[in-house]
Motif scaffolding. Sequence first.
Motif, PDB file in Angstrom:
ATOM      1  N   PHE A 196       0.813  -1.205   0.000  1.00 54.67           N
ATOM      2  CA  PHE A 196       0.000   0.000   0.000  1.00 54.67           C
ATOM      3  C   PHE A 196       0.849   1.258   0.000  1.00 54.67           C
ATOM      4  CE2 PHE A 196      -3.517  -2.546   2.076  1.00 54.67           C
ATOM      5  CZ  PHE A 196      -4.445  -2.342   1.054  1.00 54.67           C
ATOM      6  N   LEU A 197       0.268   2.338  -0.522  1.00 60.65           N
ATOM      7  CA  LEU A 197       0.774   3.686  -0.317  1.00 60.65           C
ATOM      8  C   LEU A 197      -0.200   4.357   0.635  1.00 60.65           C
ATOM      9  CD1 LEU A 197       1.136   2.907  -3.582  1.00 60.65           C
ATOM     10  CD2 LEU A 197       2.281   5.111  -3.564  1.00 60.65           C
ATOM     11  N   THR A 218      -2.667  14.748   6.544  1.00 61.59           N
ATOM     12  CA  THR A 218      -3.035  14.190   5.247  1.00 61.59           C
ATOM     13  C   THR A 218      -2.282  14.932   4.149  1.00 61.59           C
ATOM     14  OG1 THR A 218      -5.234  13.533   6.011  1.00 61.59           O
ATOM     15  CG2 THR A 218      -4.927  13.741   3.642  1.00 61.59           C
ATOM     16  N   ILE A 219      -1.673  14.172   3.252  1.00 56.57           N
ATOM     17  CA  ILE A 219      -0.908  14.750   2.163  1.00 56.57           C
ATOM     18  C   ILE A 219      -1.681  14.585   0.850  1.00 56.57           C
ATOM     19  CG2 ILE A 219       1.320  14.469   3.279  1.00 56.57           C
ATOM     20  CD1 ILE A 219       1.714  11.865   1.838  1.00 56.57           C
ATOM     21  N   SER A 220      -1.316  15.337  -0.151  1.00 54.74           N
ATOM     22  CA  SER A 220      -2.087  15.356  -1.395  1.00 54.74           C
ATOM     23  C   SER A 220      -1.852  14.128  -2.275  1.00 54.74           C
ATOM     24  CB  SER A 220      -1.761  16.625  -2.192  1.00 54.74           C
ATOM     25  OG  SER A 220      -0.370  16.696  -2.470  1.00 54.74           O
ATOM     26  N   ILE A 221      -0.652  13.571  -2.225  1.00 58.17           N
ATOM     27  CA  ILE A 221      -0.321  12.446  -3.092  1.00 58.17           C
ATOM     28  C   ILE A 221       0.155  11.266  -2.245  1.00 58.17           C
ATOM     29  CG2 ILE A 221       1.190  11.630  -4.945  1.00 58.17           C
ATOM     30  CD1 ILE A 221       1.341  14.531  -5.910  1.00 58.17           C
ATOM     31  N   ALA A 222      -0.452  10.111  -2.469  1.00 60.54           N
ATOM     32  CA  ALA A 222      -0.082   8.914  -1.697  1.00 60.54           C
ATOM     33  C   ALA A 222       1.371   8.543  -1.933  1.00 60.54           C
ATOM     34  CB  ALA A 222      -1.000   7.748  -2.094  1.00 60.54           C
ATOM     35  N   PHE A 253      -1.074   4.344   9.346  1.00 59.94           N
ATOM     36  CA  PHE A 253      -1.212   4.894   7.999  1.00 59.94           C
ATOM     37  C   PHE A 253      -2.632   4.631   7.522  1.00 59.94           C
ATOM     38  CE2 PHE A 253       3.334   3.495   8.241  1.00 59.94           C
ATOM     39  CZ  PHE A 253       3.875   4.777   8.318  1.00 59.94           C
ATOM     40  N   LYS A 254      -3.298   5.675   7.049  1.00 61.67           N
ATOM     41  CA  LYS A 254      -4.685   5.561   6.594  1.00 61.67           C
ATOM     42  C   LYS A 254      -4.809   6.114   5.172  1.00 61.67           C
ATOM     43  CE  LYS A 254      -6.262   6.194  11.366  1.00 61.67           C
ATOM     44  NZ  LYS A 254      -7.115   6.968  12.303  1.00 61.67           N
ATOM     45  N   ASN A 255      -6.050   6.125   4.659  1.00 63.50           N
ATOM     46  CA  ASN A 255      -6.272   6.547   3.266  1.00 63.50           C
ATOM     47  C   ASN A 255      -5.318   5.787   2.345  1.00 63.50           C
ATOM     48  OD1 ASN A 255      -8.355   8.329   3.677  1.00 63.50           O
ATOM     49  ND2 ASN A 255      -7.057  10.133   3.813  1.00 63.50           N
ATOM     50  N   LEU A 256      -5.399   4.486   2.421  1.00 65.66           N
ATOM     51  CA  LEU A 256      -4.453   3.637   1.697  1.00 65.66           C
ATOM     52  C   LEU A 256      -4.828   3.491   0.219  1.00 65.66           C
ATOM     53  CD1 LEU A 256      -3.998   0.800   4.346  1.00 65.66           C
ATOM     54  CD2 LEU A 256      -2.676   2.900   4.074  1.00 65.66           C
ATOM     55  N   ARG A 262      -1.928   3.494  -7.872  1.00 62.25           N
ATOM     56  CA  ARG A 262      -1.545   4.839  -7.466  1.00 62.25           C
ATOM     57  C   ARG A 262      -1.474   5.801  -8.632  1.00 62.25           C
ATOM     58  NH1 ARG A 262       4.295   6.229  -7.111  1.00 62.25           N
ATOM     59  NH2 ARG A 262       5.429   4.809  -8.465  1.00 62.25           N
ATOM     60  N   GLN A 263      -1.726   7.080  -8.349  1.00 66.63           N
ATOM     61  CA  GLN A 263      -1.592   8.130  -9.338  1.00 66.63           C
ATOM     62  C   GLN A 263      -0.215   8.752  -9.187  1.00 66.63           C
ATOM     63  OE1 GLN A 263      -4.859  10.706  -8.406  1.00 66.63           O
ATOM     64  NE2 GLN A 263      -6.135   9.755  -9.967  1.00 66.63           N
ATOM     65  N   LEU A 264       0.551   8.806 -10.277  1.00 66.63           N
ATOM     66  CA  LEU A 264       1.886   9.364 -10.206  1.00 66.63           C
ATOM     67  C   LEU A 264       1.844  10.872 -10.081  1.00 66.63           C
ATOM     68  CD1 LEU A 264       3.616   7.300 -13.035  1.00 66.63           C
ATOM     69  CD2 LEU A 264       3.856   6.975 -10.589  1.00 66.63           C
ATOM     70  N   SER A 265       2.754  11.401  -9.284  1.00 69.10           N
ATOM     71  CA  SER A 265       2.908  12.843  -9.206  1.00 69.10           C
ATOM     72  C   SER A 265       3.661  13.316 -10.440  1.00 69.10           C
ATOM     73  CB  SER A 265       3.703  13.218  -7.945  1.00 69.10           C
ATOM     74  OG  SER A 265       5.043  12.775  -8.075  1.00 69.10           O
TER      75      SER A 265
END
Length: 273
Positions: A196-197, A218-222, A253-256, A262-265
Amino acid sequence: MHNLVLKITHKIEFIALDEGYIDITEVIKKFSSKEKFAKTFRERIFKHTGLTCSVGIGVNKISAKIASDINKPFGQYIFNSEEEFVEYMKEKKIRKLQGVGEKFEKLLNKDNIFLVKDVHKFSLKELTKRYGKARGELLYLYSRGIDYSPVEYDKPTHSVGAENTYSFTLNTEEEINKKLQEVFETAYRRLKEKNFLTKTISIKVRYEDRVTINKAKTISIATYDRDKLFEYVQEIFNEIEEKSSIKLLGVTFKNLVEFSMRQLSFKDEFNSK
């Protein structure tokens, strides 16, 4: 015992081997009354385990906790409103409030605060000025039966973490940092094992007087970047005022996000080319 409780609902926050909070908002609708639920709960635990337990029902965590202590070891008590809680507590010694330990009680006594009702004559501003933000807010809210903290339960695969309870209190910066890193490493290993991310980093701190603090970012990108995640953990921990007499540390760690989804930055996309 935990397995029996989990048959009722998964909205449970176990805070010790034999203690926990249950969100019964939906469960209670299946019973004719709160009294009936509490009685049935106690009897079933005893039937299947041979263990007695006490049940407290309140409008929030603080009132439920106090209620559970009133008729131990095999009784129950119910607060139906904040007003009922305030009325019951006003003549009780200030030490009765969760979060008020021996040292803090002595400090309060010097200011002529001996009973819970003595806190009511002070404003929130006065209490935070005298005793600091964390302790001042605790006194103001808990003396009035106000507690907004939710029952923190983990939904399957929605969080990964670790926590440790210590037989001794953590007081020095060195030992706290060491234990914080240890629990982080365990949580991070589990995150990687499950592939997970994460977008939300949460830490949990419980003190010797059982006051528990939960903070999250909470951060914008996993991400699953170990160094970044540990930086966030340290950043969150540094926001906590009281850093002594610690009995428990936890990292979650949440919002896994599954690694493959995953969406790439922009940076990731750039580096992949």
